[in-house]
Write a protein that holds these residues in place. Structure first.
Motif, PDB file in Angstrom:
ATOM      1  N   LYS A 160    -118.968  58.299  49.196  1.00 52.78           N
ATOM      2  CA  LYS A 160    -117.808  57.638  48.582  1.00 52.78           C
ATOM      3  C   LYS A 160    -116.597  57.673  49.507  1.00 52.78           C
ATOM      4  O   LYS A 160    -115.948  56.659  49.761  1.00 52.78           O
ATOM      5  N   THR A 161    -116.286  58.874  50.008  1.00 54.52           N
ATOM      6  CA  THR A 161    -115.115  59.022  50.876  1.00 54.52           C
ATOM      7  C   THR A 161    -115.308  58.225  52.158  1.00 54.52           C
ATOM      8  O   THR A 161    -114.374  57.581  52.655  1.00 54.52           O
ATOM      9  N   THR A 162    -116.527  58.255  52.665  1.00 50.58           N
ATOM     10  CA  THR A 162    -116.809  57.508  53.889  1.00 50.58           C
ATOM     11  C   THR A 162    -116.526  56.027  53.692  1.00 50.58           C
ATOM     12  O   THR A 162    -115.909  55.370  54.543  1.00 50.58           O
ATOM     13  N   PRO A 191    -105.806  60.705  50.059  1.00 54.76           N
ATOM     14  CA  PRO A 191    -107.059  61.300  50.529  1.00 54.76           C
ATOM     15  C   PRO A 191    -107.489  62.456  49.630  1.00 54.76           C
ATOM     16  O   PRO A 191    -106.653  63.042  48.943  1.00 54.76           O
ATOM     17  N   GLU A 192    -108.783  62.750  49.646  1.00 57.09           N
ATOM     18  CA  GLU A 192    -109.243  63.949  48.939  1.00 57.09           C
ATOM     19  C   GLU A 192    -108.830  65.159  49.776  1.00 57.09           C
ATOM     20  O   GLU A 192    -108.676  65.050  50.983  1.00 57.09           O
ATOM     21  N   ASP A 193    -108.650  66.288  49.121  1.00 57.17           N
ATOM     22  CA  ASP A 193    -108.261  67.526  49.824  1.00 57.17           C
ATOM     23  C   ASP A 193    -107.118  67.298  50.804  1.00 57.17           C
ATOM     24  O   ASP A 193    -107.153  67.801  51.919  1.00 57.17           O
ATOM     25  N   LEU A 234    -107.682  55.766  45.856  1.00 57.72           N
ATOM     26  CA  LEU A 234    -107.385  57.114  45.380  1.00 57.72           C
ATOM     27  C   LEU A 234    -108.674  57.920  45.365  1.00 57.72           C
ATOM     28  O   LEU A 234    -109.601  57.616  44.617  1.00 57.72           O
ATOM     29  N   ASP A 235    -108.700  58.950  46.221  1.00 53.94           N
ATOM     30  CA  ASP A 235    -109.897  59.787  46.298  1.00 53.94           C
ATOM     31  C   ASP A 235    -109.674  61.003  45.397  1.00 53.94           C
ATOM     32  O   ASP A 235    -108.934  61.907  45.752  1.00 53.94           O
ATOM     33  N   GLU A 236    -110.275  61.000  44.258  1.00 56.04           N
ATOM     34  CA  GLU A 236    -110.139  62.062  43.261  1.00 56.04           C
ATOM     35  C   GLU A 236    -108.674  62.329  42.929  1.00 56.04           C
ATOM     36  O   GLU A 236    -108.149  63.412  43.195  1.00 56.04           O
ATOM     37  N   PRO A 237    -108.014  61.344  42.305  1.00 50.52           N
ATOM     38  CA  PRO A 237    -106.566  61.432  42.106  1.00 50.52           C
ATOM     39  C   PRO A 237    -106.126  62.472  41.091  1.00 50.52           C
ATOM     40  O   PRO A 237    -105.011  62.966  41.179  1.00 50.52           O
TER      41      PRO A 237
END
Ligand SMILES: Nc1ncnc2c1ncn2[C@@H]1O[C@H](COP(=O)(O)OP(=O)(O)OP(=O)(O)O)[C@@H](O)[C@H]1O
Ligand SMILES: [Mg+2]
Lengths: 472, 308
Positions: B41-43, B79-81, B155-158
């Motif tokens: 997903k992030t990729t 971004p996530e993290d 939004l990565d895991e908002p």
């Protein structure tokens, strides 16, 4: 698929475009914040303030030396010093210009005080060796007395010749003179230097030439210990900048902006450089003020230390940035930068030794240079001795060759240092032990600047390329 | 299309993160991307933002090849993290990102004040990010994504680390943005939230897109009914294309219809079932449509084979 109709902008207004000045200003503010956050700035400012405060408790006072300096002026009349450049020749070099007569001060009395600004009444005698010569006109003597090449120790205000008769005709003469201090007398006059209101004596009770004291103080605070400490702290603080920036989770937030990646890195570099420039500027300005206030000497030569140190730091910072981009580690960036600095220093010193040995080899049998300050204290020039048979000069040994080879690959930062040293020595009419080395033509500040900039640009270009290409 | 992806592949060395993904997202969609850890997903998001170069395939954002500045000017990203630089305050950080995004100074400060207020961070302007809690950082991360009024949000895991009230506020905020026409791309592991929020959902597994569709479309696939008769049906009772299973001891049953097998579709199969029950002498006392949750679908599809 390549050209889809775009949906209407939801907020109406067209999207903002970053401009170069805006991006630059933003990165500069960011760097400034990061620097302030390290808290070390306050420590540095405190240290500089402390230095300034301590220095202002100092006192530089002239010691009685008029008679001694009149004697020197009389003695040097024996040599024809017309057109000699004191910055490149020593008293040793000019010893061979003996003109046949010996001069001496027989009586001397201060008219006001025995200080570098006092006038004197003196009797001067001249004796010809061997015995028979020609008389020297008073005006000619007056124009020569107290002048050592470009330097002017004394100025003759009034002169009357008192002797007469046959002795005068064969060159044995006597004059009554009134002399005033010349332009350079003060720089060469011995001064005491004490700190904390006479609490600590720094130059011995007899004192040292004022120019030498100022030079040592200025060097110590700028290109010497002071600048080194400041740069070391700066390396430590700035080593964190790039690794912090390229950390996962932070980098994405920057790379997603509509600006080229190299700008982010380069502006961070420039920002850090400007900050350190400010600090260096402060230190050097403080030094200039300190010597100005204490000694009343305001020659601006020491200000050259700013470009010199800044160019050097720019090089170190580019190494730090490159290491930071590759390793993403603060410790690595710091260690590699300090190691690079150490390599530059050691290779530079060894190269100096090699160059020195080369010069010594070429000058065997000639008079060895002695600093003017030393000459005035009565040190005699010696001849350069040849090496013991079977011993090779350093530059021909394996170590010497390696040192010179390594140094030739490095950016010649020694040249930058020497630029400042040479200027200071010229300004203060004193020469340190390295003068012959520096005046040898082995050093060129132009080459130093060009090579340093070239290396810096190369490191930065590699860093930018890696930074722009790599997936975050 | 806001996002248009064709046969996208990404390999990290021998590790395949994406293996031929094709996807289109229309303007104004709230799009949810689901999948196990390491599904890609992030990729996918990073490729769309031009942060990571794809190994093969093509991707377009707002009609432009990904990575162009003109596309990036209109994109907001969380971004996530993420790790916001800790030496900044919320104000100075938004000012930095706003400037890099090209906003004039006045806009930056006005918009920052607006967003900090909206995200419940007002009044903490002097505090360094070092002193922020996880949820506060997440809210600030969201603020920076919205700062320049982007047309597309990634939004990565908002809502990661945000408290329930905050999550509701963020959901409302996102719905408001969508109402304005913003396209929103969300990666999330909170299926309930995605179900509530998203118009369309896609599920990735090991770098491949398994399903895409609207939430009703996806959840209807496994539609079932809760049934009760006046007595227990005999063991021999069976209607082709359907199956019955006991829910509890009180005689409540679940009727599951295999819509793919039934030619008449799920509704036709239900009619057939009711007729067959009547013919068998069973009287219907309760019939209620049971809607499958997104979780049911997800567990059936995404979990196969475990984490990649
Ligand atoms: N920088 C990288 N280098 C090497 N492999 C990577 C890198 N980034 C991601 N991967 C690999 O690509 C695959 C997909 O990762 P990705 O981060 O896209 O997963 P994800 O779906 O976002 O997972 P999660 O739900 O845990 O966030 C994983 O196998 C991961 O190991
Ligand atoms: Mg992820």
């Amino acid at each position: 698929m390549s050209s889809q109709p775009e949906p209407a902008a939801p907020h109406g207004a067209p999207p903002a475009r970053p401009t170069l000045p805006r991006t630059f200003a933003a990165m500069l503010r960011d760097t400034w914040r990061e620097f302030l956050d390290a808290k070390v700035l306050y420590l540095l400012l405190l240290a500089i303030a402390l230095l300034f405060g301590t220095a202002l408790t100092g006192r530089i006072e002239p010691q009685p030396a008029g008679r001694q300096y009149l004697d020197i002026a009389a003695r040097t009349l024996a040599a024809d010093l017309e057109g000699v450049d004191l910055a490149s020749e020593t008293l040793g070099d000019v010893a061979g210009r003996f003109n046949g007569a010996i001069y001496a001060i027989t009586t001397a009395e201060p008219l006001t005080s025995d200080l570098p600004d006092g006038r004197w009444k003196a009797t001067l005698t001249r004796t010809f060796v061997p015995v028979v010569g020609v008389a020297e006109p008073s005006e000619e003597l007056a124009s020569r007395f107290g002048r050592i090449a470009d330097g002017e120790l004394w100025r003759v205000e009034e002169i009357t010749e008192t002797g007469s008769g046959w002795a005068r005709e064969i060159g044995s003469q006597t004059w009554e003179m009134t002399v005033a201090p010349g332009r350079d007398l003060r720089l060469l006059w011995p001064h005491r230097f004490s700190l904390f209101r006479d609490g600590v004596e720094l130059a011995g009770t007899k004192g040292a030439p004022l120019g030498l004291e100022v030079l040592i103080l200025q060097k110590l605070l700028t290109t010497g210990l002071g600048g080194t400490i400041l740069l070391l702290v700066s390396v430590a603080v700035t080593a964190a900048f790039v690794p912090n920036m390229v950390r996962k989770g932070t980098l994405e937030l920057l790379l997603v902006r509509p600006i080229p990646r190299w700008q982010l890195l380069l502006f961070k570099y420039v920002g850090a450089l400007l900050l350190v420039a400010g600090l260096l500027g402060l230190l050097i300005l403080a030094t200039w003020l300190i010597t100005g206030i204490l000694a009343g000497i305001w020659t601006p030569g020491v200000l050259l230390a700013l470009p010199s140190l800044l160019l050097f730091f720019g090089l170190l910072l580019s190494v730090s940035v490159l290491t930071g981009v590759i390793t993403r580690s603060v410790i690595s960036a710091m260690l590699v930068t300090v190691a690079y600095w150490a390599v530059l220093f050691i290779a530079g010193q060894m190269n100096n030794v090699a160059v020195e040995s080369r010069i010594r080899e070429a000058n065997v049998g000639k008079m060895r240079p002695v600093s003017i300050a030393d000459s005035l204290r009565g040190k005699q020039p010696r001849r350069e001795e040849p090496l013991k048979p079977g011993r090779k000069p350093f530059y021909q040994t394996a170590v010497g060759r390696t040192a010179e080879a390594i140094y030739s690959l490095l950016p010649h930062t020694e040249d930058l240092d020497n630029l400042v040293d040479r200027q200071l020595m010229r300004d203060y009419a004193v020469a340190g032990p390295f003068r012959a080395l520096m005046e040898s033509g082995e050093f060129s500040w132009r080459r130093g600047i060009v090579l340093t900039l070239l290396h810096t640009a190369t490191f930065l270009a590699i860093a930018c390329t890696i930074f722009a290409r790599r997936d975050p | 299309m806001v996002v248009s992806v064709n046969q996208l592949e990404k390999h990290y060395g021998v590790n395949r993160a994406l293996g031929g993904v094709s996807l289109d997202v229309e303007p104004g969609t709230l799009f949810g991307l689901l999948g196990q850890n390491g599904a890609g997903k992030t990729t996918l998001i990073k490729i769309l933002l031009g942060l990571v170069a794809p190994t093969a395939g093509e991707a377009f954002l707002l009609g432009q090849p990904v990575g162009t500045f003109s596309a990036r000017r209109e994109v907001g990203y969380l971004p996530e993290d993420h790790r916001l630089p800790e030496y900044h305050t919320s104000r100075s950080l938004l000012d930095l990102y706003g400037a890099l995004q090209g906003l004039p100074r006045r806009d930056r400060s006005r918009r920052a004040a607006e967003l900090l207020d909206l995200l419940g961070l007002a009044g903490r302007e002097k505090l360094r990010i070092r002193g922020y809690s996880k949820g506060m950082k997440q809210r600030l991360g969201l603020a920076q994504a919205l700062l320049h009024r982007p047309r597309v949000l990634f939004l990565d895991e908002p809502t990661d680390g945000v408290d329930p009230v905050g999550r509701k506020e963020i959901r409302d905020l996102l719905l408001e943005e969508r109402r304005r026409g913003v396209t929103i791309f969300i990666n999330s592991h909170l299926l309930g939230e995605v179900e509530q929020l998203c118009d369309r959902v896609a599920i990735l597994r090991k770098g491949r897109l398994i399903v895409t569709g609207t939430v009703p479309e996806l959840t209807r696939q496994k539609a079932s009914w809760i049934v009760r008769f006046d007595r227990d049906p005999p063991a021999s009772f069976h209607v082709p294309g359907t199956s019955l299973e006991a829910v509890d001891d009180s005689g409540t049953l679940r009727l599951v219809i295999d819509s793919i097998v039934t030619p008449a579709g799920p509704d036709g199969a239900l009619d057939g079932f009711v007729v067959a029950a009547g013919a068998a002498g069973l009287r219907l006392r309760h019939l209620e449509r049971e809607r499958a949750t997104l979780e049911d679908l997800y567990l059936r599809i995404a979990g196969e084979g475990g984490p990649t």
